[in-house]
Motif scaffolding. Structure first.
Motif, PDB file in Angstrom:
ATOM      1  N   GLY A  31       0.857  -1.179   0.000  1.00 32.50           N
ATOM      2  CA  GLY A  31       0.000   0.000   0.000  1.00 32.50           C
ATOM      3  C   GLY A  31       0.891   1.225   0.000  1.00 32.50           C
ATOM      4  N   GLY A  32       0.557   2.215  -0.817  1.00 33.79           N
ATOM      5  CA  GLY A  32       1.393   3.400  -0.910  1.00 33.79           C
ATOM      6  C   GLY A  32       1.526   4.140   0.405  1.00 33.79           C
ATOM      7  N   ARG A  33       0.429   4.309   1.119  1.00 35.42           N
ATOM      8  CA  ARG A  33       0.497   5.003   2.410  1.00 35.42           C
ATOM      9  C   ARG A  33       1.323   4.201   3.415  1.00 35.42           C
ATOM     10  NH1 ARG A  33      -5.668   7.394   3.385  1.00 35.42           N
ATOM     11  NH2 ARG A  33      -5.560   9.036   1.791  1.00 35.42           N
ATOM     12  N   ASP A  34       1.112   2.882   3.415  1.00 38.21           N
ATOM     13  CA  ASP A  34       1.887   2.030   4.305  1.00 38.21           C
ATOM     14  C   ASP A  34       3.372   2.127   3.995  1.00 38.21           C
ATOM     15  OD1 ASP A  34       2.069  -0.391   6.227  1.00 38.21           O
ATOM     16  OD2 ASP A  34       3.046  -1.140   4.404  1.00 38.21           O
ATOM     17  N   GLU A  35       3.714   2.149   2.710  1.00 35.43           N
ATOM     18  CA  GLU A  35       5.120   2.253   2.316  1.00 35.43           C
ATOM     19  C   GLU A  35       5.735   3.555   2.805  1.00 35.43           C
ATOM     20  OE1 GLU A  35       7.851   2.093  -1.729  1.00 35.43           O
ATOM     21  OE2 GLU A  35       5.847   2.981  -1.791  1.00 35.43           O
ATOM     22  N   VAL A  36       5.021   4.669   2.621  1.00 35.62           N
ATOM     23  CA  VAL A  36       5.540   5.967   3.057  1.00 35.62           C
ATOM     24  C   VAL A  36       5.670   6.004   4.584  1.00 35.62           C
ATOM     25  CG1 VAL A  36       5.069   8.438   3.154  1.00 35.62           C
ATOM     26  CG2 VAL A  36       4.709   7.190   1.017  1.00 35.62           C
ATOM     27  N   ALA A  37       4.698   5.415   5.286  1.00 29.31           N
ATOM     28  CA  ALA A  37       4.772   5.387   6.746  1.00 29.31           C
ATOM     29  C   ALA A  37       5.977   4.577   7.218  1.00 29.31           C
ATOM     30  CB  ALA A  37       3.482   4.804   7.332  1.00 29.31           C
ATOM     31  N   ARG A  38       6.211   3.421   6.581  1.00 24.85           N
ATOM     32  CA  ARG A  38       7.366   2.605   6.954  1.00 24.85           C
ATOM     33  C   ARG A  38       8.668   3.332   6.635  1.00 24.85           C
ATOM     34  NH1 ARG A  38       7.887  -1.340   3.839  1.00 24.85           N
ATOM     35  NH2 ARG A  38       6.010  -1.301   2.501  1.00 24.85           N
ATOM     36  N   LEU A  42       1.829   3.229  -5.457  1.00 21.47           N
ATOM     37  CA  LEU A  42       2.986   4.053  -5.811  1.00 21.47           C
ATOM     38  C   LEU A  42       2.671   5.549  -5.691  1.00 21.47           C
ATOM     39  CD1 LEU A  42       4.334   2.082  -8.927  1.00 21.47           C
ATOM     40  CD2 LEU A  42       5.038   1.849  -6.536  1.00 21.47           C
ATOM     41  N   LEU A  43       2.156   5.937  -4.542  1.00 22.40           N
ATOM     42  CA  LEU A  43       1.697   7.320  -4.364  1.00 22.40           C
ATOM     43  C   LEU A  43       2.827   8.330  -4.541  1.00 22.40           C
ATOM     44  CD1 LEU A  43      -0.691   6.896  -1.288  1.00 22.40           C
ATOM     45  CD2 LEU A  43      -1.261   6.912  -3.726  1.00 22.40           C
ATOM     46  N   TRP A  44       3.959   8.072  -3.935  1.00 24.10           N
ATOM     47  CA  TRP A  44       5.086   9.000  -4.040  1.00 24.10           C
ATOM     48  C   TRP A  44       5.711   8.932  -5.433  1.00 24.10           C
ATOM     49  CZ3 TRP A  44       7.468  12.320  -0.382  1.00 24.10           C
ATOM     50  CH2 TRP A  44       8.690  12.856  -0.789  1.00 24.10           C
ATOM     51  N   GLN A  45       5.922   7.727  -5.905  1.00 21.84           N
ATOM     52  CA  GLN A  45       6.699   7.514  -7.122  1.00 21.84           C
ATOM     53  C   GLN A  45       5.984   8.001  -8.380  1.00 21.84           C
ATOM     54  OE1 GLN A  45       5.839   5.365  -4.795  1.00 21.84           O
ATOM     55  NE2 GLN A  45       7.482   3.951  -4.244  1.00 21.84           N
ATOM     56  N   SER A  46       4.667   7.995  -8.381  1.00 23.34           N
ATOM     57  CA  SER A  46       3.928   8.308  -9.613  1.00 23.34           C
ATOM     58  C   SER A  46       3.498   9.772  -9.691  1.00 23.34           C
ATOM     59  CB  SER A  46       2.693   7.409  -9.729  1.00 23.34           C
ATOM     60  OG  SER A  46       1.832   7.599  -8.619  1.00 23.34           O
ATOM     61  N   ALA A  47       4.164  10.643  -8.951  1.00 25.43           N
ATOM     62  CA  ALA A  47       3.778  12.058  -8.925  1.00 25.43           C
ATOM     63  C   ALA A  47       3.743  12.678 -10.317  1.00 25.43           C
ATOM     64  CB  ALA A  47       4.742  12.844  -8.024  1.00 25.43           C
TER      65      ALA A  47
END
Length: 243
Positions: free
Chosen positions: A141-148, A200-205
């Motif tokens: 999950g994109g949010r989970d990845e950013v949180a980790r 890919l929330l961060w990566q796909s900006a």
């Protein structure tokens, strides 16, 4: 046009990410259980991976199972986990022969030990390959990845190995699961849904998006080629104005 990849579209994407949606609906339309659709979708992955070199795609990232997918029925989740294990065991030799390097992203904590071992073994077995880089997002999950990533970054700040005043948008990506990969150029979602579903929330900006009606089991190398050619016609300015 690339000499080594004669059918690669001019200016096509180097990294394509795909939200593989529609397996369940595809099966339901045929009066079959949802897992039947997931098995059909898994077979489609091979065709798409094989098509990548001729299309100039060096990196392919596929969304296999999200952190939210645990909400599905226990039967479907168990079936999917079994499918992932079988896919790895069945496809390892073919991936090796095709020069595909496989990586997994996502949180492995909830995955069973046998699946984790198979994932580790596949990553190790293909580590020397460089023709196509296949990344499989599993329990991702994109949010989970950013949180980790933020948690790991905070640990380094607390340990004194990272100055908090130096943290910027170039720093955080080094802590993401995808830190060794370039950002995706093109994100495709099948099945007619027009949302990114925490992928890919961060990566796909600055990625280009294609939302298509095709259900994933019906997706083809030809359609992928068409989308890559369409990408090549887009004016990618990254916030600037035309020169």
């Amino acid at each position: 046009m690339s000499a080594s990849n004669p059918s690669a579209p001019e200016g096509g994407p180097r990294h394509v990410a795909i939200i593989m949606d529609g397996n369940g609906r595809w099966a339901t339309m045929r009066g079959r259980p949802r897992l039947f659709g997931h098995h059909a979708g898994a077979r489609r992955v091979r065709e798409v991976v094989e098509a990548c070199p001729d299309l100039g795609i060096r990196y392919l990232t596929i969304f296999a199972f999200s952190t939210e997918n645990w909400k599905r029925t226990q039967l479907e989740v168990a079936g999917l986990m079994g499918l992932f294990r079988r896919y790895i065991m069945k496809e390892t030799k073919a991936l090796q022969a095709q020069g595909v390097r496989v990586r997994f992203i996502g949180d492995r904590v909830r995955l069973d030990a046998k699946l984790i071992t198979l994932m580790d073994d596949l990553e190790l077995a293909t580590a020397g390959n460089d023709r196509v880089h296949l990344t499989i997002a599993l329990n991702y999950g994109g949010r989970d990845e950013v949180a980790r990533a933020a948690r790991r970054l905070a640990h380094d700040v607390a340990a004194g190995t990272l100055n908090p005043d130096e943290v910027d948008e170039e720093t955080l990506p080094r802590y993401l699961d995808t830190h060794v990969l370039p950002d995706p150029d093109l994100v495709i979602r099948t099945s007619g849904e027009a949302r990114i579903s925490n992928f890919l929330l961060w990566q796909s900006a600055y990625a280009e998006y294609e939302f298509i009606d095709t259900l994933w089991p019906d997706f083809s190398a030809e359609e992928l080629g068409r989308l890559c050619r369409s990408y090549g016609t887009r004016d990618r300015r990254f916030g600037a104005v035309p020169s």
